[in-house]
Design a protein around this motif. Structure first.
Motif, PDB file in Angstrom:
ATOM      1  N   GLY B 157     -22.010  -9.652  18.008  1.00  0.00           N
ATOM      2  CA  GLY B 157     -21.827 -11.099  17.983  1.00  0.00           C
ATOM      3  C   GLY B 157     -20.998 -11.599  16.814  1.00  0.00           C
ATOM      4  N   ILE B 158     -20.545 -10.685  15.930  1.00  0.00           N
ATOM      5  CA  ILE B 158     -19.718 -11.135  14.810  1.00  0.00           C
ATOM      6  C   ILE B 158     -18.345 -11.558  15.336  1.00  0.00           C
ATOM      7  N   ALA B 159     -17.735 -12.551  14.687  1.00  0.00           N
ATOM      8  CA  ALA B 159     -16.405 -13.011  15.108  1.00  0.00           C
ATOM      9  C   ALA B 159     -15.384 -11.911  14.845  1.00  0.00           C
ATOM     10  N   PRO B 160     -14.544 -11.584  15.830  1.00  0.00           N
ATOM     11  CA  PRO B 160     -13.581 -10.483  15.638  1.00  0.00           C
ATOM     12  C   PRO B 160     -12.638 -10.718  14.466  1.00  0.00           C
ATOM     13  N   GLU B 161     -12.339 -11.978  14.158  1.00  0.00           N
ATOM     14  CA  GLU B 161     -11.422 -12.225  13.038  1.00  0.00           C
ATOM     15  C   GLU B 161     -12.058 -11.906  11.673  1.00  0.00           C
ATOM     16  N   LEU B 162     -13.353 -11.575  11.680  1.00  0.00           N
ATOM     17  CA  LEU B 162     -14.022 -11.156  10.445  1.00  0.00           C
ATOM     18  C   LEU B 162     -14.122  -9.633  10.340  1.00  0.00           C
ATOM     19  N   VAL B 163     -13.468  -8.925  11.256  1.00  0.00           N
ATOM     20  CA  VAL B 163     -13.603  -7.461  11.300  1.00  0.00           C
ATOM     21  C   VAL B 163     -12.232  -6.806  11.187  1.00  0.00           C
ATOM     22  N   VAL B 164     -12.104  -5.818  10.289  1.00  0.00           N
ATOM     23  CA  VAL B 164     -10.918  -4.967  10.312  1.00  0.00           C
ATOM     24  C   VAL B 164     -11.363  -3.568  10.737  1.00  0.00           C
ATOM     25  N   VAL B 165     -10.636  -3.037  11.713  1.00  0.00           N
ATOM     26  CA  VAL B 165     -10.889  -1.675  12.170  1.00  0.00           C
ATOM     27  C   VAL B 165      -9.784  -0.807  11.580  1.00  0.00           C
ATOM     28  N   ASP B 166     -10.191   0.175  10.766  1.00  0.00           N
ATOM     29  CA  ASP B 166      -9.239   0.850   9.875  1.00  0.00           C
ATOM     30  C   ASP B 166      -8.873   2.256  10.359  1.00  0.00           C
ATOM     31  N   HIS B 167      -7.899   2.822   9.692  1.00  0.00           N
ATOM     32  CA  HIS B 167      -7.375   4.182   9.955  1.00  0.00           C
ATOM     33  C   HIS B 167      -6.848   4.285  11.388  1.00  0.00           C
ATOM     34  N   LEU B 168      -6.128   3.259  11.840  1.00  0.00           N
ATOM     35  CA  LEU B 168      -5.609   3.278  13.209  1.00  0.00           C
ATOM     36  C   LEU B 168      -4.312   4.083  13.293  1.00  0.00           C
ATOM     37  N   ASN B 169      -3.945   4.423  14.538  1.00  0.00           N
ATOM     38  CA  ASN B 169      -2.669   5.102  14.780  1.00  0.00           C
ATOM     39  C   ASN B 169      -2.102   4.606  16.116  1.00  0.00           C
ATOM     40  N   TRP B 182      -8.858  -7.381  13.159  1.00  0.00           N
ATOM     41  CA  TRP B 182      -7.718  -7.007  12.323  1.00  0.00           C
ATOM     42  C   TRP B 182      -7.485  -5.506  12.455  1.00  0.00           C
ATOM     43  N   MET B 183      -6.198  -5.115  12.250  1.00  0.00           N
ATOM     44  CA  MET B 183      -5.819  -3.713  12.380  1.00  0.00           C
ATOM     45  C   MET B 183      -5.473  -3.142  11.012  1.00  0.00           C
ATOM     46  N   GLY B 184      -6.168  -2.074  10.615  1.00  0.00           N
ATOM     47  CA  GLY B 184      -5.930  -1.435   9.320  1.00  0.00           C
ATOM     48  C   GLY B 184      -5.251  -0.091   9.493  1.00  0.00           C
ATOM     49  N   PHE B 185      -4.320   0.212   8.571  1.00  0.00           N
ATOM     50  CA  PHE B 185      -3.579   1.474   8.644  1.00  0.00           C
ATOM     51  C   PHE B 185      -3.574   2.130   7.265  1.00  0.00           C
ATOM     52  N   SER B 186      -3.997   3.373   7.221  1.00  0.00           N
ATOM     53  CA  SER B 186      -4.007   4.126   5.965  1.00  0.00           C
ATOM     54  C   SER B 186      -2.800   5.043   5.947  1.00  0.00           C
ATOM     55  N   ILE B 187      -1.903   4.783   4.998  1.00  0.00           N
ATOM     56  CA  ILE B 187      -0.649   5.538   4.934  1.00  0.00           C
ATOM     57  C   ILE B 187      -0.862   6.729   3.997  1.00  0.00           C
ATOM     58  N   TYR B 188      -0.725   7.925   4.548  1.00  0.00           N
ATOM     59  CA  TYR B 188      -1.066   9.141   3.821  1.00  0.00           C
ATOM     60  C   TYR B 188       0.134  10.075   3.746  1.00  0.00           C
ATOM     61  N   PRO B 189       0.125  10.977   2.775  1.00  0.00           N
ATOM     62  CA  PRO B 189       1.217  11.946   2.663  1.00  0.00           C
ATOM     63  C   PRO B 189       1.361  12.829   3.913  1.00  0.00           C
ATOM     64  N   ASP B 190       0.249  13.320   4.456  1.00  0.00           N
ATOM     65  CA  ASP B 190       0.369  14.246   5.587  1.00  0.00           C
ATOM     66  C   ASP B 190      -0.315  13.754   6.847  1.00  0.00           C
TER      67      ASP B 190
END
Lengths: 172, 284
Positions: B157-169, B182-190
């Motif tokens: 029931g939480i508002a989606p605009e209060l959520v970031v889902v991370d490590h996406l591809n 929200w869409m989170g992206f972790s930029i990594y060397p490999d």
């Protein structure tokens, strides 16, 4: 008196454990400028029976601003020696703001002389101006420690803090 | 280029990293509570860690002109250890702190019933404490884990605009875009995601609700991946304003929903050297 504060004081008087959720939010409710004073008032509202337990818990779970507020309030609270473990813990940290807050009037009155001398020396070592501490008690032994500290700094070609120079100049 | 790294584990990094980050334009970070490589075996380890995220680490960051906030949670991996799960009872004491701008990292590691329970309980805490949520997605079985993550978020029931889902591809971004989170992206060397692939995703999905982080920790990672992504965006034809939106305004908007971001006295002029004196004390 703000509505939030008067309600908070009323709740703490009725249920001391209420301070656990009130103490952390003071800055957001009352503003950064008033936070330290309001936190002191909340602590003063604790009944004597709950004081030692709540003060220890607020320090244990406190962020640095809350910890500083607890340390600063100790001398005004009837806690006896119960605040000494908090002072000693703060003095072990490397956070200059906590070390400075720990060395207030409560430490001056209650910390044993050896620990007190080490605490003052640590302040000097960390670059905390002693003027921030307020009253500082310098006995012969502490003076000797400060002299050694100054000699070590000079040998390393590093500056000796001005307040140490002033204390040592008064030696003769 | 002013940069807000919305996900970086600074407790694992050196003072050289802080200096390099400041020099590159990083002025604010959020450090999410997570596992530490070495498993914890007691609630006390969490409490000391939370104290560090609220105390020592912001103190360290301030010495380099960087504003440090944190998120607090029981992470999914350690939710599986009964010796650690009781930390859920301590979380309310921390979720009210000034420096806590979200609940996180929560979510799935191996998708166990224990992880289900901890995830749902902490989404409920986020609603109760009116905080955003930072959700980790699993490194293995990521697409299925992300789908299940979004189901649990929806059910909470939480508002989606209060959520970031991370490590996406590339395979998981679409479903999160559709969810309103929200869409989170972790930029990594490999691993995870790199700068060039990130630029492609920004072209395809736009810059709204996009958060780019270094997720730098104790593994092979790079706290300058945010700025490197910004440069890759400029090289690919994005404007300086696009870069500012992704690397500064977006994280400010997302974490700002906590009402606890404190950026008022951050020096955001990247040409000015950090001259603070009081916070630099204590290096003797």
């Amino acid at each position: 008196m703000s509505d939030w504060k008067s309600e908070a004081l009323r709740r703490i008087a009725a249920d001391p454990a209420a301070i656990r959720e009130l103490f952390p939010v003071v800055r957001r409710r009352c503003g950064a400028g008033a936070a330290a004073d309001v936190r002191a008032e909340l602590l003063a509202a604790l009944p004597a029976t709950a004081l030692a337990e709540e003060v220890a818990g607020l320090y244990r779970y406190g962020d640095p601003a809350e910890k500083r507020a607890v340390l600063a309030a100790l001398s005004a609270l009837p806690v006896g020696d119960a605040g000494l473990p908090l002072v000693r813990e703060a003095l072990r940290t490397n956070d200059t703001t906590l070390v400075a807050a720990a060395l207030g009037p409560y430490a001056l009155a209650r910390l044993d002389p050896a620990a007190y001398r080490q605490a003052v020396l640590k302040c000097v070592f960390m670059g905390i101006p002693l003027a921030e501490i307020g009253t500082v008690r310098v006995d012969g032994e502490l003076r000797g420690m400060l002299r050694s500290f100054a000699d070590e700094r000079s040998a390393a070609g590093r500056p000796v803090p001005a307040d140490v120079v002033t204390i040592l100049a008064g030696e003769a | 280029m002013r940069i807000f790294d919305p996900h970086v584990h600074m407790s694992s990094r050196t003072t050289d990293d802080y200096q390099a980050m400041y020099d590159a334009g990083v002025r604010a970070v959020v450090e999410p509570a997570f596992w530490q490589g070495q498993p914890r075996t007691s609630v006390g380890s969490f409490v000391d860690y939370f104290d560090s995220l609220l105390g020592w680490e912001p103190f360290r960051a301030a010495q380099f002109g960087i504003r440090h906030h944190c998120t607090i949670a029981l992470n999914p991996k350690e939710a599986n250890d009964p010796r650690c799960a009781d930390v859920l009872e301590v979380l309310p004491r921390y979720l009210v702190k000034d420096g806590v701008v979200a609940v996180g990292e929560v979510g799935y590691d191996s998708m166990t019933p224990e992880e289900d329970e901890a995830f749902a309980a902490q989404l409920a805490l986020a609603v109760e404490f009116e905080l955003p949520v930072l959700v980790h997605t699993p490194h293995r079985d990521k697409a299925e884990g992300t789908k299940r993550t979004l189901d649990v978020v929806r059910e909470s029931g939480i508002a989606p605009e209060l959520v970031v889902v991370d490590h996406l591809n590339e395979l998981t971004v679409g479903m999160v875009a559709d969810s309103g989170c929200w869409m989170g992206f972790s930029i990594y060397p490999d691993t995870k995601m790199d700068e060039a692939r990130m630029v492609v995703l920004l072209r395809e999905h736009g810059t709204a609700r996009m958060l780019v982080n270094s997720a730098a920790d104790w593994g092979r990672s790079d706290p300058l991946k945010t700025v490197k992504t910004g440069r890759a965006m400029l090289d690919a034809g994005f404007t300086a304003d696009d870069v500012d939106r992704v690397l500064w305004r977006n994280p400010v908007e997302f974490y700002g929903r906590s009402g606890r971001l404190e950026l008022s006295d951050v020096d955001i002029d990247p040409t000015a050297g950090f001259q603070g004196s009081s916070v630099r004390r204590g290096q003797g």
